[in-house]
Every structure is written in C-alpha cells, then in structure tokens.
Motif scaffolding. Structure first.
Motif, PDB file in Angstrom:
ATOM      1  N   GLY A  36       0.862  -1.178   0.000  1.00  0.00           N
ATOM      2  CA  GLY A  36       0.000   0.000   0.000  1.00  0.00           C
ATOM      3  C   GLY A  36       0.897   1.226   0.000  1.00  0.00           C
ATOM      4  O   GLY A  36       1.992   1.202   0.570  1.00  0.00           O
ATOM      5  N   ARG A  37       0.470   2.276  -0.637  1.00  0.00           N
ATOM      6  CA  ARG A  37       1.314   3.462  -0.791  1.00  0.00           C
ATOM      7  C   ARG A  37       1.432   4.307   0.484  1.00  0.00           C
ATOM      8  O   ARG A  37       2.308   5.160   0.583  1.00  0.00           O
ATOM      9  N   SER A  38       0.568   4.078   1.464  1.00  0.00           N
ATOM     10  CA  SER A  38       0.590   4.856   2.707  1.00  0.00           C
ATOM     11  C   SER A  38       0.056   3.983   3.839  1.00  0.00           C
ATOM     12  O   SER A  38      -0.526   2.922   3.598  1.00  0.00           O
ATOM     13  N   THR A  39       0.226   4.457   5.067  1.00  0.00           N
ATOM     14  CA  THR A  39      -0.326   3.715   6.201  1.00  0.00           C
ATOM     15  C   THR A  39      -1.847   3.650   6.108  1.00  0.00           C
ATOM     16  O   THR A  39      -2.456   2.644   6.470  1.00  0.00           O
ATOM     17  N   GLY A  43      -3.925   0.109   5.986  1.00  0.00           N
ATOM     18  CA  GLY A  43      -5.030  -0.177   6.909  1.00  0.00           C
ATOM     19  C   GLY A  43      -6.313  -0.512   6.176  1.00  0.00           C
ATOM     20  O   GLY A  43      -7.034  -1.444   6.552  1.00  0.00           O
ATOM     21  N   ALA A  44      -6.619   0.226   5.107  1.00  0.00           N
ATOM     22  CA  ALA A  44      -7.823  -0.042   4.313  1.00  0.00           C
ATOM     23  C   ALA A  44      -7.731  -1.405   3.633  1.00  0.00           C
ATOM     24  O   ALA A  44      -8.717  -2.154   3.579  1.00  0.00           O
ATOM     25  N   LEU A  45      -6.549  -1.745   3.117  1.00  0.00           N
ATOM     26  CA  LEU A  45      -6.348  -3.058   2.504  1.00  0.00           C
ATOM     27  C   LEU A  45      -6.580  -4.165   3.527  1.00  0.00           C
ATOM     28  O   LEU A  45      -7.255  -5.160   3.239  1.00  0.00           O
ATOM     29  N   ASP A  70       2.477  -0.078   9.127  1.00  0.00           N
ATOM     30  CA  ASP A  70       3.683  -0.156   8.305  1.00  0.00           C
ATOM     31  C   ASP A  70       3.767  -1.545   7.672  1.00  0.00           C
ATOM     32  O   ASP A  70       4.155  -1.700   6.526  1.00  0.00           O
ATOM     33  N   TRP A  71       3.413  -2.564   8.478  1.00  0.00           N
ATOM     34  CA  TRP A  71       3.416  -3.954   8.052  1.00  0.00           C
ATOM     35  C   TRP A  71       2.266  -4.620   8.805  1.00  0.00           C
ATOM     36  O   TRP A  71       2.282  -4.723  10.030  1.00  0.00           O
ATOM     37  N   LEU A  83       0.925  -7.160   4.286  1.00  0.00           N
ATOM     38  CA  LEU A  83       0.657  -5.874   3.641  1.00  0.00           C
ATOM     39  C   LEU A  83       1.680  -4.870   4.162  1.00  0.00           C
ATOM     40  O   LEU A  83       1.812  -4.689   5.375  1.00  0.00           O
ATOM     41  N   PHE A  84       2.397  -4.234   3.246  1.00  0.00           N
ATOM     42  CA  PHE A  84       3.507  -3.359   3.610  1.00  0.00           C
ATOM     43  C   PHE A  84       3.366  -1.973   3.005  1.00  0.00           C
ATOM     44  O   PHE A  84       2.783  -1.814   1.937  1.00  0.00           O
ATOM     45  N   ARG A  85       4.011  -1.000   3.640  1.00  0.00           N
ATOM     46  CA  ARG A  85       4.358   0.248   2.961  1.00  0.00           C
ATOM     47  C   ARG A  85       5.591  -0.076   2.123  1.00  0.00           C
ATOM     48  O   ARG A  85       6.349  -0.998   2.457  1.00  0.00           O
ATOM     49  N   PRO A  86       5.846   0.650   1.020  1.00  0.00           N
ATOM     50  CA  PRO A  86       6.918   0.280   0.092  1.00  0.00           C
ATOM     51  C   PRO A  86       8.305   0.100   0.717  1.00  0.00           C
ATOM     52  O   PRO A  86       8.976  -0.900   0.468  1.00  0.00           O
TER      53      PRO A  86
END
Length: 110
Positions: A36-39, A43-45, A70-71, A83-86
């Motif tokens: 995901g591109r942001s926190t 969270g939404a994912l 973040d993860w 699910l991660f931030r880049p």
C-alpha cells in the motif's frame, strides 16, 4: 485465496505476489504479499482483506500490526497475507526469502 486477491486489486494494492509454500514450510500453503502506498491504504487493505475472508467463510483471521500500518500480518490458517508500505517491504524482502524468483513461483495475475 481468490477473494483476497480480488480485495487487494479492488483497493489498488501494488505488487501483489502469491507464493506457493507447499513443501517449503508447515505454517501455511500460500503467502500473499502486497504493498500500500501509505499507512492509510495499508489499513484499508487490511480491513478489506479481513472482510473478504469472513465473507468467503474462512472465519476471522488473526491480525497484527494495525495500529502502525507499516506492516500488517493477516493469518488465515493456510493463507498468510503481508501488507507493507513500500520501504518496509523493500527492507524485509520476503519474496527473496521465500524464493519467489524460483521456478514455479509467480506474481499474482501473471
């Protein structure tokens, strides 16, 4: 697994990878890694994946990492979703650890 992949695609997750773990570990049969591109998006994912799992009859998975986003780790038994931030995904590089570039491994949708 398809319900999770669809949920991730619906919310525009980046770099969705499905890793076949059969014969590699007893912790799960499949691992899905996505970015995901942001926190906020992570969270939404996570929320959408948890809902998709419940709606598909998989029950309520264990979820860790939601406060920081973040993860986020979602443990649905034979399916584990990361699910991660880049930058966090790049740091941990789970695909390399689990051999996603080995024959038989593929990027989701490939």
């Amino acid at each position: 697994m398809q319900a999770v992949l669809t949920a991730l695609d619906d919310l525009k997750a980046d770099e969705i990878v499905a890793i076949d773990l059969v014969g590699k570990t007893s912790i799960a049969d499949w691992m899905i890694v996505a970015t995901g591109r942001s926190t906020t998006q992570v969270g939404a994912l996570a929320d959408k994946v948890v809902k998709a799992l419940k709606d598909s009859g998989a029950g309520t998975p264990a979820v860790e990492g939601l406060p920081a986003c973040d993860w986020v780790l979602i443990d649905a038994g034979d399916l584990i979703i990361h699910l991660f931030r880049p930058e966090v995904r790049q740091f941990y590089n789970l695909e390399k650890m689990w051999g996603v570039d080995r024959p038989g491994e593929k990027r989701a949708g490939a």
